[in-house]
Design a protein around this motif. Structure first.
Motif, PDB file in Angstrom:
ATOM      1  N   VAL A 230      -6.389  -6.745  -1.212  1.00 34.75           N
ATOM      2  CA  VAL A 230      -6.122  -5.358  -1.602  1.00 34.75           C
ATOM      3  C   VAL A 230      -6.693  -5.033  -2.976  1.00 34.75           C
ATOM      4  O   VAL A 230      -7.153  -3.915  -3.207  1.00 34.75           O
ATOM      5  CB  VAL A 230      -4.594  -5.079  -1.577  1.00 34.75           C
ATOM      6  N   LEU A 231      -6.691  -6.005  -3.882  1.00 35.26           N
ATOM      7  CA  LEU A 231      -7.061  -5.745  -5.277  1.00 35.26           C
ATOM      8  C   LEU A 231      -8.449  -6.257  -5.631  1.00 35.26           C
ATOM      9  O   LEU A 231      -8.754  -6.514  -6.806  1.00 35.26           O
ATOM     10  CB  LEU A 231      -6.018  -6.367  -6.216  1.00 35.26           C
ATOM     11  N   ASP A 232      -9.306  -6.401  -4.634  1.00 30.71           N
ATOM     12  CA  ASP A 232     -10.712  -6.782  -4.855  1.00 30.71           C
ATOM     13  C   ASP A 232     -10.851  -8.098  -5.609  1.00 30.71           C
ATOM     14  O   ASP A 232     -11.807  -8.294  -6.375  1.00 30.71           O
ATOM     15  CB  ASP A 232     -11.458  -5.677  -5.617  1.00 30.71           C
ATOM     16  N   GLY A 233      -9.893  -8.997  -5.424  1.00 30.47           N
ATOM     17  CA  GLY A 233      -9.986 -10.311  -6.034  1.00 30.47           C
ATOM     18  C   GLY A 233      -9.713 -10.338  -7.527  1.00 30.47           C
ATOM     19  O   GLY A 233      -9.986 -11.342  -8.186  1.00 30.47           O
ATOM     20  N   ASP A 234      -9.147  -9.270  -8.075  1.00 33.87           N
ATOM     21  CA  ASP A 234      -8.933  -9.172  -9.526  1.00 33.87           C
ATOM     22  C   ASP A 234      -7.457  -9.396  -9.858  1.00 33.87           C
ATOM     23  O   ASP A 234      -6.636  -8.480  -9.726  1.00 33.87           O
ATOM     24  CB  ASP A 234      -9.378  -7.798 -10.020  1.00 33.87           C
ATOM     25  N   PRO A 235      -7.078 -10.594 -10.324  1.00 31.85           N
ATOM     26  CA  PRO A 235      -5.662 -10.863 -10.596  1.00 31.85           C
ATOM     27  C   PRO A 235      -5.108 -10.100 -11.784  1.00 31.85           C
ATOM     28  O   PRO A 235      -3.891  -9.948 -11.917  1.00 31.85           O
ATOM     29  CB  PRO A 235      -5.644 -12.379 -10.855  1.00 31.85           C
ATOM     30  N   THR A 236      -5.978  -9.598 -12.658  1.00 27.70           N
ATOM     31  CA  THR A 236      -5.492  -8.864 -13.836  1.00 27.70           C
ATOM     32  C   THR A 236      -4.931  -7.490 -13.463  1.00 27.70           C
ATOM     33  O   THR A 236      -4.324  -6.827 -14.305  1.00 27.70           O
ATOM     34  CB  THR A 236      -6.604  -8.695 -14.882  1.00 27.70           C
ATOM     35  N   ARG A 237      -5.111  -7.073 -12.219  1.00 20.82           N
ATOM     36  CA  ARG A 237      -4.573  -5.779 -11.788  1.00 20.82           C
ATOM     37  C   ARG A 237      -3.085  -5.848 -11.449  1.00 20.82           C
ATOM     38  O   ARG A 237      -2.437  -4.817 -11.289  1.00 20.82           O
ATOM     39  CB  ARG A 237      -5.364  -5.250 -10.589  1.00 20.82           C
ATOM     40  N   VAL A 238      -2.533  -7.048 -11.336  1.00 17.71           N
ATOM     41  CA  VAL A 238      -1.102  -7.192 -11.041  1.00 17.71           C
ATOM     42  C   VAL A 238      -0.309  -6.963 -12.326  1.00 17.71           C
ATOM     43  O   VAL A 238      -0.524  -7.642 -13.328  1.00 17.71           O
ATOM     44  CB  VAL A 238      -0.785  -8.586 -10.476  1.00 17.71           C
ATOM     45  N   ARG A 239       0.610  -6.005 -12.284  1.00 18.64           N
ATOM     46  CA  ARG A 239       1.475  -5.744 -13.443  1.00 18.64           C
ATOM     47  C   ARG A 239       2.860  -6.340 -13.246  1.00 18.64           C
ATOM     48  O   ARG A 239       3.402  -6.974 -14.137  1.00 18.64           O
ATOM     49  CB  ARG A 239       1.580  -4.242 -13.694  1.00 18.64           C
ATOM     50  N   THR A 240       3.438  -6.147 -12.061  1.00 24.15           N
ATOM     51  CA  THR A 240       4.730  -6.760 -11.740  1.00 24.15           C
ATOM     52  C   THR A 240       4.698  -7.235 -10.295  1.00 24.15           C
ATOM     53  O   THR A 240       3.942  -6.715  -9.463  1.00 24.15           O
ATOM     54  CB  THR A 240       5.908  -5.772 -11.905  1.00 24.15           C
ATOM     55  N   PHE A 241       5.556  -8.212  -9.976  1.00 20.10           N
ATOM     56  CA  PHE A 241       5.685  -8.689  -8.603  1.00 20.10           C
ATOM     57  C   PHE A 241       7.093  -9.247  -8.451  1.00 20.10           C
ATOM     58  O   PHE A 241       7.459 -10.235  -9.092  1.00 20.10           O
ATOM     59  CB  PHE A 241       4.650  -9.767  -8.303  1.00 20.10           C
ATOM     60  N   SER A 242       7.909  -8.590  -7.629  1.00 15.51           N
ATOM     61  CA  SER A 242       9.288  -9.034  -7.416  1.00 15.51           C
ATOM     62  C   SER A 242       9.544  -9.212  -5.925  1.00 15.51           C
ATOM     63  O   SER A 242       9.040  -8.447  -5.102  1.00 15.51           O
ATOM     64  CB  SER A 242      10.280  -8.027  -8.013  1.00 15.51           C
ATOM     65  N   VAL A 243      10.353 -10.231  -5.596  1.00 20.04           N
ATOM     66  CA  VAL A 243      10.638 -10.538  -4.190  1.00 20.04           C
ATOM     67  C   VAL A 243      12.059 -11.073  -4.060  1.00 20.04           C
ATOM     68  O   VAL A 243      12.687 -11.495  -5.030  1.00 20.04           O
ATOM     69  CB  VAL A 243       9.666 -11.594  -3.615  1.00 20.04           C
ATOM     70  N   ARG A 244      12.519 -11.094  -2.809  1.00 17.87           N
ATOM     71  CA  ARG A 244      13.710 -11.850  -2.441  1.00 17.87           C
ATOM     72  C   ARG A 244      13.284 -12.892  -1.422  1.00 17.87           C
ATOM     73  O   ARG A 244      12.525 -12.595  -0.485  1.00 17.87           O
ATOM     74  CB  ARG A 244      14.783 -10.935  -1.850  1.00 17.87           C
ATOM     75  N   PHE A 245      13.757 -14.118  -1.586  1.00 15.15           N
ATOM     76  CA  PHE A 245      13.434 -15.192  -0.646  1.00 15.15           C
ATOM     77  C   PHE A 245      14.365 -15.072   0.553  1.00 15.15           C
ATOM     78  O   PHE A 245      15.589 -15.188   0.424  1.00 15.15           O
ATOM     79  CB  PHE A 245      13.575 -16.552  -1.316  1.00 15.15           C
ATOM     80  N   ALA A 246      13.772 -14.828   1.724  1.00 17.05           N
ATOM     81  CA  ALA A 246      14.569 -14.492   2.908  1.00 17.05           C
ATOM     82  C   ALA A 246      14.600 -15.587   3.961  1.00 17.05           C
ATOM     83  O   ALA A 246      15.463 -15.572   4.839  1.00 17.05           O
ATOM     84  CB  ALA A 246      14.033 -13.207   3.541  1.00 17.05           C
ATOM     85  N   GLY A 247      13.680 -16.538   3.908  1.00 18.09           N
ATOM     86  CA  GLY A 247      13.654 -17.576   4.930  1.00 18.09           C
ATOM     87  C   GLY A 247      12.679 -18.667   4.583  1.00 18.09           C
ATOM     88  O   GLY A 247      11.771 -18.479   3.770  1.00 18.09           O
ATOM     89  N   SER A 248      12.875 -19.819   5.183  1.00 17.44           N
ATOM     90  CA  SER A 248      12.020 -20.973   4.890  1.00 17.44           C
ATOM     91  C   SER A 248      10.756 -20.938   5.743  1.00 17.44           C
ATOM     92  O   SER A 248      10.688 -20.277   6.778  1.00 17.44           O
ATOM     93  CB  SER A 248      12.785 -22.270   5.144  1.00 17.44           C
ATOM     94  N   LEU A 249       9.756 -21.665   5.278  1.00 13.32           N
ATOM     95  CA  LEU A 249       8.493 -21.805   5.999  1.00 13.32           C
ATOM     96  C   LEU A 249       8.145 -23.278   6.063  1.00 13.32           C
ATOM     97  O   LEU A 249       8.280 -24.004   5.074  1.00 13.32           O
ATOM     98  CB  LEU A 249       7.379 -21.031   5.276  1.00 13.32           C
TER      99      LEU A 249
END
Length: 289
Positions: A230-249
């Motif tokens: 989605v972000l054209d391979g540019d990691p500097t475009r990420v400002r925040t990232f929040s999640v909830r862990f819902a299940g194992s893999l």
């Protein structure tokens, strides 16, 4: 009392120095499955020191991260908190990136208990970690939510509303991230050496068919998928990232990441297609630049 809320919230932060090299970054990315297509120039930038990019989720393991200092075999060892490790669960994770993380560098990392929420049957302990470079400039802030079963009911604040729903429309993008059967064995070299992720007998005692992938590995895999897709391979475009862990893999399964975009906000849902879309990461949002 296992949790003394006042003592936990008023304790002075713990401060430590951390450093990392390009080798640490490359190993972390390999632990997320980067480099499988080693002839792809874009993929090579994750695993080769020439033009090396750094995923923002590397903050989780840089200098071993806050969890290595907080969670020990003896339990959760923090001011005002004395809880058996068997009672706790890493329930959620958030990251705010203040500046691009360098491929090699050092940081002063400050850790504290930012909140303790009362969920009735459980307490949620929010561990905050802030990192600054040698010049005192902020690099990142993380917040890890630890659920402590059986420790609620003390009459405290319940915390923010946990309700969250994905948009009522088809996702704008769906990304597939296959994992390898040795994924957890590789990832644990960067971070959590818990035998749950390596020892079949230990995993069975914990109630799993076999060793499971680290939740923070899934977190990093999904972040990389979104950056690449989605972000054209540019990691500097990420400002925040929040999640909830819902299940194992289980290593060898696939993470399928659905993304809905609304301006500079991405809503994300990660599931496992091999198990009929079982959720892996939910309540997930990413703010982008």
């Amino acid at each position: 009392m296992p949790i003394d809320v006042n003592a936990a919230l008023t304790a002075a932060p713990t401060v430590r120095e951390a450093g990392w090299t390009e080798r640490d970054v490359i190993l972390y990315h390999l632990g997320l499955g980067a480099g499988v297509d080693s002839l792809n120039p874009a993929e090579l930038e994750w695993v080769y020191e020439k033009n090396l990019k750094v995923l923002p989720t590397f903050a989780m393991v840089a200098g071993q991260g806050v969890s290595a200092g907080a969670v020990t075999p003896a339990g959760l060892n923090l001011p005002g908190i004395d809880i058996d490790l068997r009672k706790i669960l890493h329930g959620g994770q958030s990251l705010t990136v203040h500046a691009p993380i360098p491929a090699s560098g050092a940081a002063t990392i400050s850790s504290r208990v930012a909140d303790v929420w009362d969920k009735g049957k459980a307490a949620v302990i929010v561990l905050e970690q802030s990192a600054q470079d040698s010049g005192g400039n902020p690099l990142w802030t993380t917040a890890m939510q630890i659920w402590a079963r059986g420790e609620g009911g003390f009459g405290g604040d319940a915390g923010p509303d946990g309700s969250h729903a994905v948009p009522e429309r088809s996702p704008d993008t769906v990304l597939a991230s296959p994992t390898s059967t040795q994924q957890a064995l590789m990832y644990r070299l960067s971070a959590d050496m818990n035998p749950l992720h390596a020892d079949p007998a230990f995993a069975k005692m914990a109630g799993f068919d076999r060793p499971i992938l680290h939740g923070l590995a899934s977190y990093g895999i999904v972040c990389k998928a979104v950056v690449d897709g989605v972000l054209d391979g540019d990691p500097t475009r990420v400002r925040t990232f929040s999640v909830r862990f819902a299940g194992s893999l289980y290593p060898g399964e696939t993470i399928e990441t659905a993304v809905w975009r609304d301006g500079d906000t991405l809503t994300v849902l990660a599931t496992c297609p091999e198990r009929d879309g079982q959720p892996v990461l939910t309540h997930a949002t990413m703010e982008i630049r």
